[in-house]
Design an enzyme around this catalytic site. Structure first.
Site: not given
Ligand code: PMT
Length: 399
Positions: A210, A323, A341
């Site tokens: 990604n 996030f 979560k």
């Molecule tokens: O790295 P940059 O270029 O600065 O960009 C920043 C960012 C956009 C990556 C950051 O600001 C951000 O939004 N990070 C979270 C991205 C994400 O995976 O979002 P999500 O909505 O898919 O996941 C929700 C949360 O669960 C996140 O904290 C993620 O780390 C966590 N997660 C998700 C999937 C997974 N299999 N395991 C997880 O722990």
């Protein structure tokens, strides 16, 4: 970690223990500090300027009247630059001058001019140390808020035995650490930050990934160190350098990130999951490069572990910050993730918005708290946002 990014002025005076100052400088440098050494004339009888220059990578200040100065009006420049001034070893002579406000060389002038905290580590013959004048001078220094690291007892270079030895470099560093950390909002807090995107191999050449660069997570890690936290960063592939003072582990896949995060989980107080973890991976990764063929190919994807969900389920004392990278229905999805979560905070960014989310230096977020409150922040630098997130965490730790 405590010393990362700090400017430490190290005053070295004329004592046989001056050799220990070399190791002190080296340890502080390795811990991420910039070391600016000032030597008295007498110190140079014991150790050379060259040694400190090589160890610190910075010029050594010594003579007020040198024609070529590395710094502009050097004693003032170093006095201003310093986050902390350490005099180690400190002779009875320099202690006496400091107590009286005498400023007749580069070191004593800097000590008089600085507003940074000063630490002195006396080293001298026992009788000199126990002399009432030296003791009175040390009391005077302490009354002015100058920290005195007590000398150790033992065999002294002059052949006598008693109090007056410079403590070992690691003991001096530990004393400094306590001093620097005192008053920092996240002192003593252990924070785990994840950053960057995971990559999921398809074959030895290709992967699913990604757009995360790691900027958001790295900014949080660096800011947490500046606030006194002990920071572990678990990062997907990123070209960003390891932030000073951070302990970084690089991973590639979601499963590797899962294992690294879970292994560290019990030993931390806070987890901030800024990483963009792949929800799916190719069910099988081919051993050899997949060859081109006519027509379409089908990829079968399988679910990766949801790391944050698992952390939420296993949560004990930890503060959990997630996030959410969304492109629509931000508020609804954010609230769902916060609850599902078991998070304390969720930082939601609309990654379709210009200047927010992936790759850029800025972000625009809404911060959802477990108590139901929401705060929206204007577009700002990721470093500034990191500070805001950490302010929320500090308030939560205090509550
Ligand atoms: O790295 P940059 O270029 O600065 O960009 C920043 C960012 C956009 C990556 C950051 O600001 C951000 O939004 N990070 C979270 C991205 C994400 O995976 O979002 P999500 O909505 O898919 O996941 C929700 C949360 O669960 C996140 O904290 C993620 O780390 C966590 N997660 C998700 C999937 C997974 N299999 N395991 C997880 O722990």
């Amino acid at each position: 970690m405590t010393f990362a990014g700090k400017n430490i002025v190290l005053g070295v005076t004329g004592s046989i223990a001056a050799y220990k100052a070399v190791e002190i400088a080296s340890r502080l440098k390795k811990a991420g500090a910039s070391i600016h050494v000032i030597m008295t004339r007498e110190a140079k009888e014991f150790v050379t300027e060259l040694t400190f220059r090589e160890i610190t990578g910075c010029p050594v200040a010594s003579n007020m009247w040198d024609k070529v100065h590395a710094y502009n009006v050097e004693h003032i420049a170093l006095a201003k630059l310093a986050d902390l001034v350490l005099v180690a070893p400190a002779t009875a002579n320099v202690i006496a001058k400091l107590a009286c406000g005498i400023a007749d060389d580069m070191l004593t002038a800097t000590l008089l001019a600085t507003r940074a905290p000063i630490v002195v580590a006396p080293a001298m013959n026992t009788n000199m140390y126990e002399n009432r004048i030296t003791q009175r001078n040390l009391t005077e220094l302490k009354s002015r808020g100058i920290q005195v690291i007590e000398p150790a007892s033992g065999q002294l270079a002059c052949g006598t035995s008693g109090k007056g030895r410079l403590p070992e470099p690691h003991e001096i560093i530990a004393a400094l650490e306590g001093l620097i950390c005192a008053g920092m909002p996240l002192a003593g807090t252990r924070i785990l930050v994840t950053a960057g995107g995971t990559i999921e191999p398809l074959d030895p050449v290709r992967y699913l990934g990604n757009r995360s660069t790691g900027r958001m997570g790295y900014a949080i890690a660096a800011e947490a160190v500046r606030r006194g936290a002990a920071v572990t960063l678990i990062s997907g592939p990123s070209v960003l350098p390891e932030p000073a003072g951070v302990s970084r582990t690089m991973v590639e896949t979601a499963r590797e990130m899962h294992d690294a995060v879970l292994a560290a989980y019990n030993d931390v107080d806070v987890v901030i999951k800024a990483a963009a973890v792949a929800d799916y991976r190719p069910k099988t990764a081919a051993k050899n490069k997949i060859k081109k063929q006519d027509g379409e190919i089908t990829l079968v994807l399988t679910r990766n572990p949801d790391i944050l969900l698992e952390l939420g389920e296993k949560k004990q004392h930890q503060i959990l910050v997630g996030f959410a990278a969304e492109t629509q229905n931000i508020e609804r999805y954010a609230r769902e993730k916060l609850q599902k979560k078991n998070l304390d905070f969720l930082v939601a960014n609309d990654v379709s918005e210009k200047g927010a989310g992936f790759g850029v230096e800025t972000n625009h977020v809404k911060l959802f708290s477990a108590d139901g409150s929401v705060q929206e922040y204007p577009l700002m630098q990721k470093q500034e946002l990191a500070g805001i997130i950490l302010d929320h965490i500090a308030a939560c730790l205090e509550a």
